[in-house]
Design a protein around this motif. Sequence first.
Motif, PDB file in Angstrom:
ATOM      1  N   GLU A  50       0.839  -1.201   0.000  1.00  0.00           N
ATOM      2  CA  GLU A  50       0.000   0.000   0.000  1.00  0.00           C
ATOM      3  C   GLU A  50       0.874   1.252   0.000  1.00  0.00           C
ATOM      4  O   GLU A  50       0.619   2.208  -0.739  1.00  0.00           O
ATOM      5  N   LEU A  51       1.921   1.248   0.835  1.00  0.00           N
ATOM      6  CA  LEU A  51       2.844   2.377   0.880  1.00  0.00           C
ATOM      7  C   LEU A  51       3.583   2.504  -0.448  1.00  0.00           C
ATOM      8  O   LEU A  51       3.759   3.616  -0.972  1.00  0.00           O
ATOM      9  N   ILE A  52       4.026   1.385  -0.997  1.00  0.00           N
ATOM     10  CA  ILE A  52       4.775   1.396  -2.256  1.00  0.00           C
ATOM     11  C   ILE A  52       3.937   1.986  -3.378  1.00  0.00           C
ATOM     12  O   ILE A  52       4.398   2.835  -4.152  1.00  0.00           O
ATOM     13  N   VAL A  53       2.688   1.551  -3.492  1.00  0.00           N
ATOM     14  CA  VAL A  53       1.801   2.069  -4.539  1.00  0.00           C
ATOM     15  C   VAL A  53       1.596   3.568  -4.365  1.00  0.00           C
ATOM     16  O   VAL A  53       1.702   4.350  -5.323  1.00  0.00           O
ATOM     17  N   GLN A  54       1.312   3.978  -3.151  1.00  0.00           N
ATOM     18  CA  GLN A  54       1.060   5.396  -2.881  1.00  0.00           C
ATOM     19  C   GLN A  54       2.249   6.263  -3.289  1.00  0.00           C
ATOM     20  O   GLN A  54       2.106   7.258  -4.008  1.00  0.00           O
ATOM     21  N   LYS A  55       3.430   5.888  -2.843  1.00  0.00           N
ATOM     22  CA  LYS A  55       4.615   6.711  -3.105  1.00  0.00           C
ATOM     23  C   LYS A  55       5.070   6.598  -4.559  1.00  0.00           C
ATOM     24  O   LYS A  55       5.582   7.576  -5.126  1.00  0.00           O
ATOM     25  N   ALA A  56       4.892   5.437  -5.181  1.00  0.00           N
ATOM     26  CA  ALA A  56       5.250   5.291  -6.593  1.00  0.00           C
ATOM     27  C   ALA A  56       4.403   6.214  -7.460  1.00  0.00           C
ATOM     28  O   ALA A  56       4.898   6.827  -8.411  1.00  0.00           O
ATOM     29  N   VAL A  57       3.131   6.328  -7.122  1.00  0.00           N
ATOM     30  CA  VAL A  57       2.241   7.236  -7.857  1.00  0.00           C
ATOM     31  C   VAL A  57       2.688   8.678  -7.660  1.00  0.00           C
ATOM     32  O   VAL A  57       2.753   9.468  -8.610  1.00  0.00           O
ATOM     33  N   GLU A  58       3.025   9.060  -6.440  1.00  0.00           N
ATOM     34  CA  GLU A  58       3.479  10.418  -6.165  1.00  0.00           C
ATOM     35  C   GLU A  58       4.754  10.750  -6.944  1.00  0.00           C
ATOM     36  O   GLU A  58       4.954  11.889  -7.371  1.00  0.00           O
ATOM     37  N   THR A  69      -7.441   1.671  -5.562  1.00  0.00           N
ATOM     38  CA  THR A  69      -8.082   2.765  -4.822  1.00  0.00           C
ATOM     39  C   THR A  69      -7.035   3.687  -4.216  1.00  0.00           C
ATOM     40  O   THR A  69      -7.178   4.919  -4.234  1.00  0.00           O
ATOM     41  N   ILE A  70      -5.966   3.097  -3.684  1.00  0.00           N
ATOM     42  CA  ILE A  70      -4.872   3.889  -3.109  1.00  0.00           C
ATOM     43  C   ILE A  70      -4.182   4.697  -4.197  1.00  0.00           C
ATOM     44  O   ILE A  70      -3.830   5.866  -3.997  1.00  0.00           O
ATOM     45  N   ALA A  71      -4.001   4.099  -5.368  1.00  0.00           N
ATOM     46  CA  ALA A  71      -3.382   4.803  -6.499  1.00  0.00           C
ATOM     47  C   ALA A  71      -4.224   6.010  -6.911  1.00  0.00           C
ATOM     48  O   ALA A  71      -3.691   7.089  -7.206  1.00  0.00           O
ATOM     49  N   GLU A  72      -5.526   5.843  -6.937  1.00  0.00           N
ATOM     50  CA  GLU A  72      -6.426   6.935  -7.315  1.00  0.00           C
ATOM     51  C   GLU A  72      -6.328   8.085  -6.308  1.00  0.00           C
ATOM     52  O   GLU A  72      -6.263   9.263  -6.692  1.00  0.00           O
ATOM     53  N   ALA A  73      -6.313   7.749  -5.026  1.00  0.00           N
ATOM     54  CA  ALA A  73      -6.215   8.785  -3.996  1.00  0.00           C
ATOM     55  C   ALA A  73      -4.868   9.509  -4.080  1.00  0.00           C
ATOM     56  O   ALA A  73      -4.805  10.736  -3.941  1.00  0.00           O
ATOM     57  N   ALA A  74      -3.797   8.752  -4.314  1.00  0.00           N
ATOM     58  CA  ALA A  74      -2.464   9.355  -4.413  1.00  0.00           C
ATOM     59  C   ALA A  74      -2.361  10.245  -5.644  1.00  0.00           C
ATOM     60  O   ALA A  74      -1.705  11.292  -5.613  1.00  0.00           O
TER      61      ALA A  74
END
Length: 241
Positions: A87-95, A127-132
């Motif tokens: 979850e953290l990886i997806v979030q930060k990769a998108v950022e 969903t996490i990717a969309e929010a990020a």
Amino acid sequence: MEPWQIQDKKVIITGSDVNHIKNVLRLKNGEEIAVSNGIDGKEYRCGIEAYTDAEVLCTLRFIKEDGVELASKVYLFQGLPKADKMELIVQKAVELGACEVIPVATKRSVVKLDEKKAVAKVGRWQTIAEAAAKQSRRSVVPAVHRVVDMKEAVEYAKGMDVKLIPYEFAQNMEHTRKLIGEVKPGQSIAVFIGPEGGFEESEVQAATEAGAEPVTLGRRILRTETAGLTVLSWLMYQLES
């Protein structure tokens, strides 16, 4: 947003974004927001005119042509980590600008997902990717691919222009710096990251035979959730210099 939601000078926002704008951000009429159509990479700045039960009605003010997307498409092939690290990886990769995250079930992955669990996990990660993407004002929402094995991952990346795989026995940092420095805007880039314990030698061999270049991440051993973000940061620096 879908292209039809931006019509001449009118912008119509629907779906879950309505609740986010109205009840989470609590934006009032006249305040400005940025939206994108997910296609042309442009940022559409518009002012809120009115709310309905299901829509936010806006007026287009101007279009920011130089979007926020990287000049190259970067694909993160991430070995499945333990717990909720993905979850953290997806979030930060998108950022950091990744265009797609591909979860990879490697030989040393502790996490084993059956088909039903894999589908549920990917839905959660998307969903996490969309929010990020919203938080970082991305003009597109990066996709989280279905879970693949290493053979499928290598095949998927085969046609990409640049392929990098951090490996503890890679050449020194000078070689890595040279490879990163040669990355050009417009190229497609694959980044392979192993899970805890790293890739097995046979997996590294399969990747290198398909054109992947081993790189070093320095003298220290990085956690799997740090490794990919390090390479993405290097690429962002190179592509946005």
